[in-house]
Design an enzyme around this catalytic site. Structure first.
Site, PDB file in Angstrom:
ATOM      1  N   HIS A 153     113.346  43.908  62.049  1.00  0.00           N
ATOM      2  CA  HIS A 153     114.484  43.500  61.235  1.00  0.00           C
ATOM      3  C   HIS A 153     115.336  42.504  62.013  1.00  0.00           C
ATOM      4  O   HIS A 153     115.549  42.654  63.219  1.00  0.00           O
ATOM      5  CB  HIS A 153     115.345  44.715  60.865  1.00  0.00           C
ATOM      6  CG  HIS A 153     114.693  45.629  59.883  1.00  0.00           C
ATOM      7  ND1 HIS A 153     115.367  46.204  58.833  1.00  0.00           N
ATOM      8  CD2 HIS A 153     113.409  46.066  59.779  1.00  0.00           C
ATOM      9  CE1 HIS A 153     114.539  46.957  58.125  1.00  0.00           C
ATOM     10  NE2 HIS A 153     113.344  46.893  58.700  1.00  0.00           N
ATOM     11  N   ASP A 158     116.229  38.146  57.632  1.00  0.00           N
ATOM     12  CA  ASP A 158     116.236  38.936  56.404  1.00  0.00           C
ATOM     13  C   ASP A 158     117.093  38.274  55.324  1.00  0.00           C
ATOM     14  O   ASP A 158     116.762  38.345  54.136  1.00  0.00           O
ATOM     15  CB  ASP A 158     116.742  40.350  56.684  1.00  0.00           C
ATOM     16  CG  ASP A 158     115.707  41.193  57.409  1.00  0.00           C
ATOM     17  OD1 ASP A 158     114.610  40.674  57.690  1.00  0.00           O
ATOM     18  OD2 ASP A 158     115.993  42.370  57.704  1.00  0.00           O
TER      19      ASP A 158
END
Length: 223
Positions: A153, A158
């Site tokens: 992540h 993202d």
């Protein structure tokens, strides 16, 4: 001119009430349904605590964050960047909870929601396709968006991926003739075509009852 900001954060944990803090903020901009290339916001933040087990999620280490600015050092630039925009956030209560907690620690009572409108792309996905998976990886597969760079992540990465997902989610138009709904094609900042496909269910046919048929017949007898 419609200005959307796609926002994501990385944190040391899942509950700000347990002392967890923000360690990364990433934002990308959409103007008139085009992802801009030169107006991003990205900052790593020193959280004044260890990242702990969360390093397995985002790969951001305590050593890496040692010389990064604290939240209070970047907040003015961040708030100026997002002010007046509509924020697109996947699972908005999580990120807003952390951002508002950071503001509160600084003695600022104003919330992010007081400065910006919010679109929760997670809730939007649930409305569009109830009963399916709605995490970012699943949405990338659904809309055929390349997320191969997402090995861990990362707030900015993202946000960039979610920007493409959001355009795909909101760019479609349906057709009554066929088995699929094909969206209008949207060109993103890498010149890739985003194609949205949604299955259309069978059209329900409702037949007239006896009373309605009698009314219909008597109407034409009067003409």
């Amino acid at each position: 001119m419609e200005r959307l900001i796609v926002l994501d954060t990385e944190t040391t944990g899942i509950e700000p009430s347990e002392g967890h803090r923000i360690i990364e903020i990433g934002c990308t901009e959409i103007v008139d349904r085009q992802i801009t290339e030169n107006n991003e916001y990205h900052e790593y933040i020193q959280p004044s605590r260890n990242v702990g087990d969360s390093v397995r999620i985002h790969g951001i280490t305590d050593k890496f964050l040692t010389d990064k600015p604290k939240f209070e050092a970047v907040v003015k630039t961040f708030l100026t960047y997002i002010e007046g925009a509509t924020l697109i956030i996947h699972n908005a209560p999580f990120d807003l909870g952390f951002l508002n907690h950071e503001l509160k620690l600084m003695g600022i009572d104003e919330r992010i929601e007081d400065k910006c409108s919010i679109i929760d792309s997670l809730e939007l996905s649930k409305q569009q396709r109830p009963g399916t998976l709605h995490n970012l990886d699943s949405l990338c597969r659904r809309f055929e968006i390349d997320s191969s760079a997402r090995t861990v992540h990362g707030a900015l990465l993202d946000a960039k991926i979610l920007a493409q997902v959001y355009l795909a989610m909101t760019g479609g138009q349906s057709t009554l003739f066929g088995n699929e709904q094909i969206a209008n094609k949207q060109v993103n900042n890498t010149n890739n075509i985003i194609r949205v496909e949604r299955a259309i269910g069978k059209i329900k046919v409702v037949y007239a009852n006896e009373r309605e048929l009698a009314a219909h017949t008597s109407y034409f007898e009067k003409i």
